[in-house]
Design a protein around this motif. Sequence first.
Motif, mmCIF file in Angstrom:
data_model
loop_
_atom_site.group_PDB
_atom_site.id
_atom_site.type_symbol
_atom_site.label_atom_id
_atom_site.label_comp_id
_atom_site.label_asym_id
_atom_site.label_seq_id
_atom_site.Cartn_x
_atom_site.Cartn_y
_atom_site.Cartn_z
ATOM 1 N N HIS A 49 33.663 40.775 36.302
ATOM 2 C CA HIS A 49 34.307 41.390 37.450
ATOM 3 C C HIS A 49 33.697 40.858 38.747
ATOM 4 O O HIS A 49 32.679 40.154 38.722
ATOM 5 N N THR A 50 34.315 41.221 39.858
ATOM 6 C CA THR A 50 33.809 40.818 41.167
ATOM 7 C C THR A 50 32.363 41.284 41.338
ATOM 8 O O THR A 50 32.014 42.420 40.982
ATOM 9 N N ALA A 51 31.508 40.387 41.848
ATOM 10 C CA ALA A 51 30.092 40.713 42.008
ATOM 11 C C ALA A 51 29.559 40.000 43.238
ATOM 12 O O ALA A 51 30.088 38.978 43.669
ATOM 13 N N TYR B 177 29.759 36.095 47.195
ATOM 14 C CA TYR B 177 30.498 36.810 46.170
ATOM 15 C C TYR B 177 31.223 35.849 45.239
ATOM 16 O O TYR B 177 31.626 34.744 45.634
ATOM 17 N N VAL B 178 31.356 36.301 43.985
ATOM 18 C CA VAL B 178 32.290 35.668 43.062
ATOM 19 C C VAL B 178 33.390 36.698 42.825
ATOM 20 O O VAL B 178 33.124 37.872 42.573
ATOM 21 N N TRP B 179 34.655 36.271 42.997
ATOM 22 C CA TRP B 179 35.757 37.200 42.951
ATOM 23 C C TRP B 179 36.481 37.106 41.619
ATOM 24 O O TRP B 179 36.655 36.012 41.047
ATOM 25 N N SER B 180 36.939 38.246 41.155
ATOM 26 C CA SER B 180 37.691 38.316 39.905
ATOM 27 C C SER B 180 38.967 39.111 40.156
ATOM 28 O O SER B 180 38.949 40.123 40.860
ATOM 29 N N ASN C 170 38.707 44.639 41.729
ATOM 30 C CA ASN C 170 39.313 43.318 41.673
ATOM 31 C C ASN C 170 39.551 42.792 43.081
ATOM 32 O O ASN C 170 39.616 43.557 44.036
ATOM 33 N N ALA C 171 39.660 41.477 43.214
ATOM 34 C CA ALA C 171 39.899 40.851 44.511
ATOM 35 C C ALA C 171 41.322 40.303 44.556
ATOM 36 O O ALA C 171 41.887 39.923 43.537
#
Length: 882
Positions: free
Chosen positions: A618-620, A642-645, A726-727
Amino acid sequence: MAATLTFRSEKPKATLTSGNKIISVGDKVRLSCSVGNYDGWKFEFFRRTSTTDEKPVEETVLKNTVEVSKGGIYRCRGVRETSNYQSYISDDVTIRITFTNQPVITPQHNWSEIFNGEKITLTCEVQGGGATDWWYEWRNSLSYPEGYERSLQLTASQSLTGGYTCRARRRDDDYSSTPWSEAFTPSVLQKPKATLTSGNKIISVGGKVRLSCSVGNYDDWKFEFFRRTLITDEKPVEETVLKNTVEVSKGGIYRCRGVRETSDYVSDISDEVTVYITFTIQPVITPQPNWSEIFAGETITLTCEVQGGEATDWRYEWINSQSNVEGYERSLQLTASQSLTGGYTCRARRRDDDYSSTPWSEAFTSSVLPKPEAELSSTKYNMSEGSTVTLTCSVKQSHGWKYFWYRDEKYSLLNTHDTNEYSSQYEVSQEGRYWCRGGRGDPIYYTKYSDQIDFTGSLPNKVTLTLQPDWPQLYKGETVTLRCDIDGGNTGWEYEWETTSPVNPPDLKDYRIESVSSRHQGNYTCKGKMKSKQQSTTWSNTVNLRVLSKLVLSVSPSWLIPGASVTLICHTEPPSVGWSFYWFKVVPESQSSYTYEPLPGTSSGTANNSFTVHGQTHTAGYACSAGRGDPVFYTEKSRPNYVWSSDVHPSVSLTVNPARVQHFTSESLSLTCEGNSTQLKRITFKTDNLLFNNFTDATINGSIYIKNERPSKAVYWCESGTAFSNAVNISTLSDEVILVSPVYPVPAEESVTLHCELKTGNVTSDVFFYKNNKVVQSDTRGEMKISVVSESDEGFYKCRYKGTESAESWMAVKFASRSRSSSSPLMIIRWICGLSLLTVLSLLLCFYKGSKGNSAPAATAETVYGEITEVNEETSSPPPTE
């Protein structure tokens, strides 16, 4: 049959009656005469006036009636038709005829407003009675007669506001008249005063200033403009007046007034308006000579240049910083003093117009320094027989110096050297005492003499500047020492430092900075000077100190495939050695802050600046810091990245309405943050690589609305409790065409429809749909439907209509299980390697337990964030977001 005859003892009297006495011009009034109810009579009618005798009427009598066209005093009588026996004559009946034609008062000038003192002519018009010879009556609001002519001339005053009426009488019949006209009641205003306004008074040389004159909001005026100055009388302007404006090329004291076009009635003249014209050309002060520094006592000439206004005859003004006037010529000659540091400005005025000038120039400010002292240095201080020594004379302040060399006595001139450099060299071969000084200008302005140098037998000393620790790039807050070492011992020396930073080091051997900051950034150099004699070293090597602020963390990839690895790289800008790196996961804490939880296994730091996190779904958010030195100095944490999911988190989710990627700038959209946490939610977005926290607060399960006013591309997500949603990727476009595609991944084996939407109008011809820049459909429906979505449908889509293309948008496909990733050859190899490594570790553990018995400590519980694997520093930086 016998006849009955009745005798009346009284003689009968006639009775006169009239019909409608309100008639139009040319019509008549009917009069009727009767003698009781008796028949057998004929009738006679008579008319007189108050000034004429009674006479029979001229009109024809029909039976007992007659129609008369004039008013008057009428009577009648009856005459027996058979015996001419006459009745008594009737009583007088006064007939006053009122015509239906009501007069209308027309003013000579049909103005909506009339001003006090104006001449006005009123005319009484009988419409439809033009052939009648009339005489007229005028009266005011107090019923006082004012005149008897058709036209009445008045001078406007307050009495006019009460109203004037008129009526007309036939000149041959004083008993026939029109009704009174409607009252003419204009507004009589006080004499108006003209108002003068000016347009833009900042113009180019040769331009003009527009003056406007007005008299309230009233029309029908022409205008006159007048100009004077403090020393000339007022005269009409020479320029042509167009309507209510005039364009003047000179400043001055102006007034204007209005004149009625039809009556020459003059308004009060306006107040004075002083017009100071400022030309757009700003003068430039040029110094001669043009030295960057000026020293006390030097002579300098300043010239005021009006570039672009050379053809104008100017006179000039000079003022200093205290606004004291210094001169009126184009050039100003000064002897430099502290007053020059305050600045001098100039402006130019037209010689024929004292009210027109340029703006003041930028202030010419020059540092007036104390009289400089020349510096004399040598390559060595011993001189063997036949050898030479190079002396360097320098004036480090400014340039343009000629250098003068002296030996033994200051008046014993050896040589002069004219140069534009800051220094001059001179070779000497004789022992002795040497001086130098600089001079420039005409007449020559001299510096102070340098200190003397005596050539004895001493050797020069070398100076070395070192940095401890030897880190040319430092981070804010670190401690560093600059050390000035002189060969041959460090006793008996005084130290001198030079730096480009704003902080000057003390005159000591060591310069220790406890907490370095950006103010300490710059170049440093030092030298030594003997306390006991006039001898100094050369300048040391230069050390550059660079101070950095924060680390930068990059995350790759920006968008996450669930279960794929995430690479973190901590950049030290530029990379430098000696660092340990620390890694953190960002956790939402409150409305405006985050907590940073160390990633497992990194609390002691890592040597490499790169890590890979496995199993993230998930986004983190992540952050990093670094430390080095003894004791360890820790940098500030980097900004979160950030890494988006796009996968929905079980605790919080973000939905978009309308649920599409592209939106027109004229549209609005809503974002809704839903979650099971009772903590306050917030929505965050990142656009153009700028992160905006607390974009807005939203209530629990509430929404926010965004009004799209300009083009943008941004990634949005929300936070609730300690979780990220979520993004979604949103593009706001000002294009005429957009592609309507889903903002969320499309589940595999379901259907999806893409639309080509126009900003205005409907699709009337073929629409082309592209996938990865290749045409996949062309027809007039304006939509493309994929009935069963599969892995191969992922890609970049766009549409084109009548030559206009939409932007591209990525359409992702969501699988219940990413079997395509887990079953790839790379994943199979990873599983095999993992099982092999597990087998080896198990064997080693058994061996270890066998050798140690039961003394091994129990394993401690630990929160698992996912596997973290170090990777090489050559890992590429993350790609930009869409």
